[in-house]
Scaffold this motif. Sequence first.
Motif, PDB file in Angstrom:
ATOM      1  N   ILE A 111       0.839  -1.199   0.000  1.00  0.00           N
ATOM      2  CA  ILE A 111       0.000   0.000   0.000  1.00  0.00           C
ATOM      3  C   ILE A 111       0.875   1.250   0.000  1.00  0.00           C
ATOM      4  CG2 ILE A 111      -1.715   1.325   1.288  1.00  0.00           C
ATOM      5  CD1 ILE A 111      -2.881  -1.271   2.298  1.00  0.00           C
ATOM      6  N   SER A 112       0.611   2.141  -0.948  1.00  0.00           N
ATOM      7  CA  SER A 112       1.332   3.405  -1.032  1.00  0.00           C
ATOM      8  C   SER A 112       0.582   4.462  -0.224  1.00  0.00           C
ATOM      9  CB  SER A 112       1.464   3.837  -2.494  1.00  0.00           C
ATOM     10  OG  SER A 112       2.224   2.892  -3.221  1.00  0.00           O
ATOM     11  N   VAL A 113       1.297   5.145   0.657  1.00  0.00           N
ATOM     12  CA  VAL A 113       0.669   6.100   1.575  1.00  0.00           C
ATOM     13  C   VAL A 113       1.253   7.509   1.414  1.00  0.00           C
ATOM     14  CG1 VAL A 113       0.124   6.608   3.983  1.00  0.00           C
ATOM     15  CG2 VAL A 113       0.213   4.223   3.208  1.00  0.00           C
ATOM     16  N   LEU A 172       4.204  -1.225   3.414  1.00  0.00           N
ATOM     17  CA  LEU A 172       3.779   0.164   3.285  1.00  0.00           C
ATOM     18  C   LEU A 172       4.869   0.977   2.594  1.00  0.00           C
ATOM     19  CD1 LEU A 172       2.051   0.887   6.721  1.00  0.00           C
ATOM     20  CD2 LEU A 172       1.012   0.150   4.564  1.00  0.00           C
ATOM     21  N   ASN A 173       4.448   1.797   1.626  1.00  0.00           N
ATOM     22  CA  ASN A 173       5.381   2.578   0.821  1.00  0.00           C
ATOM     23  C   ASN A 173       5.224   4.074   1.073  1.00  0.00           C
ATOM     24  OD1 ASN A 173       6.214   0.176  -0.356  1.00  0.00           O
ATOM     25  ND2 ASN A 173       4.906   0.420  -2.148  1.00  0.00           N
ATOM     26  N   PHE A 174       6.324   4.786   0.931  1.00  0.00           N
ATOM     27  CA  PHE A 174       6.356   6.215   1.189  1.00  0.00           C
ATOM     28  C   PHE A 174       7.328   6.840   0.192  1.00  0.00           C
ATOM     29  CE2 PHE A 174       7.738  10.080   3.236  1.00  0.00           C
ATOM     30  CZ  PHE A 174       6.815  10.454   4.203  1.00  0.00           C
ATOM     31  N   VAL A 175       6.801   7.601  -0.776  1.00  0.00           N
ATOM     32  CA  VAL A 175       7.646   8.312  -1.731  1.00  0.00           C
ATOM     33  C   VAL A 175       8.025   9.657  -1.119  1.00  0.00           C
ATOM     34  CG1 VAL A 175       7.782   9.346  -4.024  1.00  0.00           C
ATOM     35  CG2 VAL A 175       6.629   7.143  -3.713  1.00  0.00           C
ATOM     36  N   ASN A 219       6.914  16.003   2.714  1.00  0.00           N
ATOM     37  CA  ASN A 219       6.657  14.899   3.646  1.00  0.00           C
ATOM     38  C   ASN A 219       7.906  14.286   4.273  1.00  0.00           C
ATOM     39  OD1 ASN A 219       7.787  13.294   1.639  1.00  0.00           O
ATOM     40  ND2 ASN A 219       5.920  12.139   1.206  1.00  0.00           N
ATOM     41  N   PHE A 220       9.111  14.696   3.853  1.00  0.00           N
ATOM     42  CA  PHE A 220      10.315  13.990   4.296  1.00  0.00           C
ATOM     43  C   PHE A 220      10.496  14.031   5.808  1.00  0.00           C
ATOM     44  CE2 PHE A 220      11.815  18.315   4.003  1.00  0.00           C
ATOM     45  CZ  PHE A 220      12.833  18.431   4.949  1.00  0.00           C
ATOM     46  N   GLN A 221       9.996  15.078   6.456  1.00  0.00           N
ATOM     47  CA  GLN A 221      10.150  15.159   7.905  1.00  0.00           C
ATOM     48  C   GLN A 221       9.254  14.166   8.648  1.00  0.00           C
ATOM     49  OE1 GLN A 221       9.374  19.418   8.133  1.00  0.00           O
ATOM     50  NE2 GLN A 221      11.535  19.834   8.558  1.00  0.00           N
ATOM     51  N   GLU A 222       8.314  13.551   7.930  1.00  0.00           N
ATOM     52  CA  GLU A 222       7.404  12.581   8.538  1.00  0.00           C
ATOM     53  C   GLU A 222       7.919  11.149   8.440  1.00  0.00           C
ATOM     54  OE1 GLU A 222       3.396  13.101   7.044  1.00  0.00           O
ATOM     55  OE2 GLU A 222       3.623  15.274   6.989  1.00  0.00           O
ATOM     56  N   ALA A 255      12.740   7.559  -3.505  1.00  0.00           N
ATOM     57  CA  ALA A 255      12.867   8.898  -4.063  1.00  0.00           C
ATOM     58  C   ALA A 255      11.753   9.147  -5.084  1.00  0.00           C
ATOM     59  CB  ALA A 255      14.234   9.065  -4.722  1.00  0.00           C
ATOM     60  N   LEU A 256      11.427  10.396  -5.260  1.00  0.00           N
ATOM     61  CA  LEU A 256      10.391  10.797  -6.202  1.00  0.00           C
ATOM     62  C   LEU A 256      10.850  10.558  -7.637  1.00  0.00           C
ATOM     63  CD1 LEU A 256       7.581  12.275  -6.262  1.00  0.00           C
ATOM     64  CD2 LEU A 256       8.879  14.398  -6.540  1.00  0.00           C
ATOM     65  N   SER A 257       9.966  10.004  -8.463  1.00  0.00           N
ATOM     66  CA  SER A 257      10.226   9.828  -9.896  1.00  0.00           C
ATOM     67  C   SER A 257       9.367  10.787 -10.696  1.00  0.00           C
ATOM     68  CB  SER A 257       9.938   8.382 -10.322  1.00  0.00           C
ATOM     69  OG  SER A 257      10.857   7.476  -9.757  1.00  0.00           O
TER      70      SER A 257
END
Length: 340
Positions: free
Chosen positions: A195-197, A233-236, A241-244, A264-266
């Motif tokens: 799941i991407s969050v 669980l995924n987090f791009v 959002n990086f501080q979270e 990393a963001l694509s």
Amino acid sequence: MYCDTPFRRMHIDVNGDANLCFGHTWTSKHAGNILREDPMAIWNGPAAAEFRSTILDKSFRYCTNCRCPELLDQKTSPSDLDLSYIDVLALAYDYRCNISCPSCRHDRIKPSPLCEQIHQRILTSGVLLHVKNLAMNGSGEPLASPLFWDLLAKLPTIDCHPEIGLGLCTNGLLVTPTRLAKILDCGKPLRGIEISVDAACEKTYSENRRGGDWKKLLTNLDFLAETEIPLRLNFVVQANNFQEMPAFVELATTFRACHVRFDALSDWGSWPKDELERRSIHLPTHPRHAELLEVLENPRLRDPRVADPRVHLARLSEDYFATLDPRETIHRRGSKETQS
């Protein structure tokens, strides 16, 4: 360095193109097209053999210059390569989704006119006799796709590999008890749900997962935590959002996730260049990149004495940053998709 992906995975995209990587993300080299060739002939064909040879000779000449997580993992070559079956067949030919994340799309995407043909080819070609895992699907929301539900309905009647199972990549909003029961009713094991969050709080989630419902997601995650199905669980990571990231590890712990992936963001072609650059905090040229490096030093992420073994920092290592060329991070969909 070594990458085992071309020896175990085939990815089918919106045009019917088959490649031996994770779609267009890390290579533009296709092994063939399943609308014109037999899928197993592609898997064992000359184009596939040529692609694999670039892994074995360590030239990686069909891989993008931007090093991918598979190469960063420092794997070693296996002694035997069994190509009589496909370990993972990724079905990514339907981009339909129930939400429209800004990083992914401008608006809802209509299915390609080739979707139905590709789907029927998967069902009738006999390729499923040679597949151990079906990955659904990573390009849209499978639970919002009529083709996904048609596949599930027909799987019990199709000759399949005796070990075939399912992997589900989803945004989690449609994973309700009723739908999960329907998936399990197909008689094939569900080996994992991914799941991407991309957030650890409602405000950030509403920005990054446009059209999503944070409370509904948490309800569904709470339900999945009570099942025996492995949850990833995924987090791009991006500028908002990086501080979270540490808080996301805590959130994943709450829901008993067995794998927490930060990436990393694509570039999926949904943002203009200036907006993409503003969000791409993983780039060393970003004005706040040093802040990201500080977050990455958080003990839950880095310190080997307390770091969580479930946490994977895909493309967020110093090794990756040192070799990064922002011109080589482009990830665009096939040209035959359409926007609504």
